[in-house]
Design an enzyme around this catalytic site. Structure first.
Site, PDB file in Angstrom:
ATOM      1  CG  HIS A 356      40.565  38.053  52.811  1.00 55.85           C
ATOM      2  ND1 HIS A 356      41.061  37.956  51.540  1.00 55.85           N
ATOM      3  CD2 HIS A 356      39.233  38.240  52.685  1.00 55.85           C
ATOM      4  CE1 HIS A 356      40.072  38.103  50.677  1.00 55.85           C
ATOM      5  NE2 HIS A 356      38.952  38.264  51.344  1.00 55.85           N
ATOM      6  CE  LYS A 535      54.974  41.157  48.128  1.00 56.05           C
ATOM      7  NZ  LYS A 535      53.883  40.216  47.936  1.00 56.05           N
ATOM      8  NE  ARG A 536      49.398  49.067  53.144  1.00 57.19           N
ATOM      9  CZ  ARG A 536      48.344  49.722  53.639  1.00 57.19           C
ATOM     10  NH1 ARG A 536      47.277  49.936  52.913  1.00 57.19           N
ATOM     11  NH2 ARG A 536      48.362  50.178  54.878  1.00 57.19           N
ATOM     12  CE  LYS A 541      51.499  42.132  52.328  1.00 61.80           C
ATOM     13  NZ  LYS A 541      51.047  41.257  51.217  1.00 61.80           N
ATOM     14  CB  THR A 643      46.300  38.782  44.019  1.00 59.86           C
ATOM     15  OG1 THR A 643      46.408  40.034  44.712  1.00 59.86           O
ATOM     16  CG2 THR A 643      45.147  37.972  44.562  1.00 59.86           C
ATOM     17  CE  LYS A 647      47.532  42.108  41.115  1.00 65.69           C
ATOM     18  NZ  LYS A 647      47.693  43.177  42.130  1.00 65.69           N
TER      19      LYS A 647
HETATM   20  C1  LIG Z   1      47.784  43.077  43.490  1.00 64.88           C
HETATM   21  C2  LIG Z   1      47.896  44.262  44.370  1.00 64.88           C
HETATM   22  C3  LIG Z   1      48.082  44.095  45.745  1.00 64.88           C
HETATM   23  C4  LIG Z   1      48.261  42.747  46.387  1.00 64.88           C
HETATM   24  O1  LIG Z   1      49.631  42.433  46.335  1.00 64.88           O
HETATM   25  P1  LIG Z   1      50.246  41.246  47.219  1.00 64.88           P
HETATM   26  O2  LIG Z   1      51.641  41.145  46.701  1.00 64.88           O
HETATM   27  O3  LIG Z   1      49.438  40.028  46.917  1.00 64.88           O
HETATM   28  O4  LIG Z   1      50.178  41.674  48.632  1.00 64.88           O
HETATM   29  C5  LIG Z   1      48.177  45.222  46.529  1.00 64.88           C
HETATM   30  N1  LIG Z   1      48.086  46.461  46.006  1.00 64.88           N
HETATM   31  C6  LIG Z   1      47.926  46.656  44.686  1.00 64.88           C
HETATM   32  C7  LIG Z   1      47.860  48.041  44.169  1.00 64.88           C
HETATM   33  C8  LIG Z   1      47.813  45.565  43.823  1.00 64.88           C
HETATM   34  O5  LIG Z   1      47.631  45.788  42.514  1.00 64.88           O
END
Ligand SMILES: *Cc1c(COP(=O)(O)O)cnc(C)c1O
Length: 798
Positions: A356, A535-536, A541, A643, A647
């Protein structure tokens, strides 16, 4: 029972079932029931509808002698399950109707469920999407993980700073699990290894029991239901009566407390490896329990362990369950007497590993000391694996055990039948970097499986308006076959259809605006572009790139307040690991900028900055359908896939982003003209880092960047503590490892292109709709089909 004869559930059936559970499962009358009681009663009523198909799936798997897939993951970021269950079982109208009749509000009841936050971010959410797709595809599968008492911490802000509080989802009652006190395995730690007539015998010093809790995971239309089995740690002898009788009441309860520590809390760090002994205990605890469970089930059907690779596929979600390699060899060789090479070969035939991350600080290693103390026999087995691998590959120079460390990436790779990356770019980089040498030795092992997200949660359930429009347009086959969204393409130039698409987005934005007002007292203009980065929090990022651009934007508006600015609301959300101080400083900076910018009457109706606390799955489901713009701005080469990016695209928010992770594939599919690309490529990033003083040069070349940094450094956003962000300014103008400054100018350019594009509303809607129509490939159904075909050799049974 046959699937075809599953009873149709009417609104009245469901109402009666709710009332029955309220009385007989929870001992309440409608008059005395609290929201939680109604939520639990409804959950049980829905859960009941899964049980027959669950039994049926097990029976059919046995009858077919089918291969089973086991997904081992330290994290499952599940979120809420009630609405998901209702949607997958197609009970939405009945549930709304039944609650209506009982005088209850659907949103209020489903909103009472706590998020199951048994994960940090993308990796754990991927595992949750995969479980749902495995069930949708009827693939006989089981998820294994840890039933943490405390999931990811709750985040709040105090004067802009992140505060952490323990998460307590189980205190609010969990409707979905079945406790299995009869499914217990004894797991040992520490102790010593003795040689008894040439046979290694491990005598652990400490033992705990792993107890199973099962959650049924229903796929689309409830045709197939798999199990998520989470392990909870229990003391072997829960209570020390001798201590109690001596009057030592604390000592009496100690065994239970000590054992439970193992499944007490999720480690809240998603990218740095701290090498804490408790973490290794957690990893071995759930992996060993899973393998014992897998072998028990295998033994109930087959006698010949040589059949294991044709009946069992185990997926290791990152290296956290990497100890599965040595443990499976130990079970087969030490405990069952298979020759070592046979045991190793069988293990290699069953195990597969998903990588990952390429971030060096995230690659898991354990010191020999800690590893050998906790798992003395496994350390010996690691050495034998190393020897066997060396013998088979005399040219190789690497080993699993090197520099007094056990390298879990190498261990996972060597013990795996297939190793996969999570986007095309990431898989390519894996071959060139972390696993270069192993890839040269085993060129067939590495395969790509680009991540995906489940369309049931991330479109059908979270965005009912857009879902209805899609279903009205192309009927409902898209839910299980997301690439059919392509059939929307001919409609994007139809003005009436396009108006409906825009209306869905507008209404979603209005909903978000009223929620922001009701729950956070924030006023936002629903006509503004909703620009979202959730995101985190991590330097790679680059939330700090986003806030720097916001500052420069604010300054530019102030220079020329009467110009025709496209109004923008910038929304951030994300948690920082409690020990990641730089990321916490970025949170505080964003909050400080928000306070100053939002109070500025000159810019107020042009730019607003918001940081929402406690990012989780539920907040993502609320924000994404209302997004106009998706921020995916990581330093190229650092985001393995992402991911979140998928979305957003699916829900009609075009991306402003770099060529990183799955952004590359998103752009290829939605079309370059429907994606706001900026920044250096992964190759250019490497070259740029080699340029001396790259940050200073970038700042000198861009007065906007220089002015934004200066404002931070001068304390414009922290007037009572001007040097609060000295650390950030120093980092960005000096080392700037993540090349925020070097990408700034191009990011600014892309953002102004966004402004211009958004001003032409019908062109923007077309772009958004094309993002939806062309994102069907990013369904986790497609990903799981890829794993089934290329990695597991498994077949679906529906
Ligand atoms: C989809 C999702 C992530 C992943 O987000 P990235 O932008 O790909 O880092 C992290 N936390 C939650 C709650 C999510 O739904």
């Amino acid at each position: 029972m046959n699937i075809a004869t599953l009873p149709v559930v009417s609104r009245d059936n469901l109402r009666d079932a709710i009332l029955s559970h309220l009385a007989y499962s929870f001992g309440k009358t409608p008059e005395t029931a609290q929201t939680q009681d109604w939520r639990m009663a409804l959950s049980y009523a829905v859960r009941d509808r899964m049980v027959e198909a669950w039994f049926d799936a097990t029976r059919r798997t046995y009858d077919a002698g089918a291969k089973r897939v086991y997904y081992l993951s330290m994290e499952f970021l599940i979120g809420r399950l009630l609405e998901d269950g209702i949607v997958n079982l197609q009970l939405l109208d009945q549930a709304r109707g039944a609650l209506d009749e009982l005088g209850l509000d659907f949103a209020n009841i489903v909103g009472d469920e706590p998020d199951a936050a048994l994960g940090n971010g993308g990796l754990g959410r991927l595992a949750a999407c995969f479980l749902e797709s495995l069930s949708t595809l009827g693939c006989p599968a089981m998820g294994y993980g840890i039933r943490y008492e405390h999931g990811l911490f709750q985040q709040s802000f105090a004067e802009g700073r992140q505060m952490e509080a323990p998460e307590t989802w189980l205190l609010q009652r969990h409707a979905w699990e079945f406790e299995r006190p009869e499914s217990r395995y004894r797991i040992g730690f520490g102790g010593s290894v003795s040689d008894e007539a040439g046979k290694a015998v491990w005598t652990p010093a400490v033992e705990v029991d792993a107890e199973a809790f099962d959650t049924p995971i229903a796929g689309w239309q409830g045709k197939w239901v798999n199990t998520l089995r989470l392990w909870s740690a229990r003391a072997v002898h829960p209570f020390d009566l001798d201590s109690f009788n001596r009057g030592d009441f604390e000592g009496a309860a100690q065994p239970e407390a000590l054992a439970r520590t193992i499944s007490r809390v999720l480690y809240p760090d998603d990218t740095t490896e701290q090498g804490k002994e408790l973490r290794l205990k957690q990893e071995f605890f759930f992996t060993a329990a899973a393998l014992r469970d897998i072998l028990r089930r295998f033994d109930s059907e087959y006698d010949d362990p040589g059949l294991l690779p044709s009946k069992v596929a185990v997926q290791l979600n990152d290296t956290h369950p990497a100890i599965a390699g040595p443990e499976l060899v130990r079970l087969l060789h030490d405990e069952r007497g298979l020759p070592f090479d046979d045991a190793m070969g069988i293990a290699q035939g069953c195990l597969n590993y998903t990588n990952h991350t390429l971030l060096p600080e995230a690659l898991e290693t354990w010191s020999e000391g800690v590893f050998g103390k906790l798992l003395p026999r496994h350390l010996q087995i690691v050495d034998r694996i190393d020897d066997a691998h060396a013998k088979a590959n005399p040219s190789r120079s690497l080993s699993i055990r090197a520099d007094h460390q056990v390298h879990m990436g190498e261990l996972s790779f060597i013990m795996a039948n297939r190793v996969n990356g999570v986007s095309a770019l990431h898989t390519g980089l894996m071959k060139e970097t972390v696993f270069e040498e192993l890839h040269a030795l085993h060129p067939e092992k590495i395969v790509n499986q680009t991540n995906g997200v489940t369309p049931r949660r991330w479109l059908l359930s979270c965005n009912p308006r857009l879902s209805s429009l899609i279903t009205d347009t192309i009927s409902d086959g898209w839910v299980a076959d997301l690439e059919r969204l392509q059939e929307l393409e001919p409609h994007v130039d139809d003005a009436a259809w396009s108006d409906r698409y825009a209306e869905a987005k507008r209404a979603n934005k209005a909903d978000l605006a009223s929620w922001l007002s009701d729950t956070h007292g924030l006023k936002v203009d629903p006509e503004a572009i909703f620009d979202i980065q959730i995101k985190r929090m991590h330097e790679y990022k680059r939330q700090h790139l986003n806030i720097l651009e916001a500052i420069a934007h604010w300054q530019e508006i102030k220079d020329n307040p009467s110009a025709d600015w496209t109004p923008r609301v910038k929304i951030f959300a994300g948690k920082a690991a409690p020990g990641y101080f730089f990321a916490k400083d970025i949170i505080r900076l964003i909050n400080d900028v928000a306070r100053v910018v939002n109070a500025d009457p000159e810019t107020r109706d042009k730019l607003e900055v918001i940081f929402l606390p406690n990012y989780n799955v539920t907040l993502a489901e609320r924000l994404i359908p209302a997004a106009d713009l998706s921020e995916q701005i990581s330093t190229a080469g650092k985001e393995a896939s992402g991911t979140g990016n998928m979305k957003f695209a699916l829900n009609g928010a075009p991306t402003v982003g770099t060529l990183d992770g799955a952004n590359v594939e998103i752009r290829e599919r939605v079309g370059a003209e429907n994606f706001f690309l900026f920044g250096m490529t992964a190759d250019e990033v490497d070259a740029r880092r080699a340029v001396e003083d790259h940050a200073r040069k970038a700042i000198e070349a861009d007065p906007r960047l220089a002015r934004a940094l200066k404002a931070i450094g001068d304390g414009v956003f922290s007037a009572n503590e001007p040097d609060r962000y000295a650390n950030i300014v120093e980092n960005l103008s000096g080392h700037d490892y993540f090349l925020v400054c070097s990408d700034f100018s191009d990011y600014w350019r892309a953002q102004r292109e966004v402004d211009a594009a958004f001003a032409d509303r019908s062109a923007w809607t077309r772009m958004a709709a094309l993002n939806t129509a062309r994102s069907g490939w990013f369904s986790s159904d497609r990903t799981i089909r890829g794993y089934m075909a290329d990695i597991w050799d498994a077949k679906g049974l529906v």
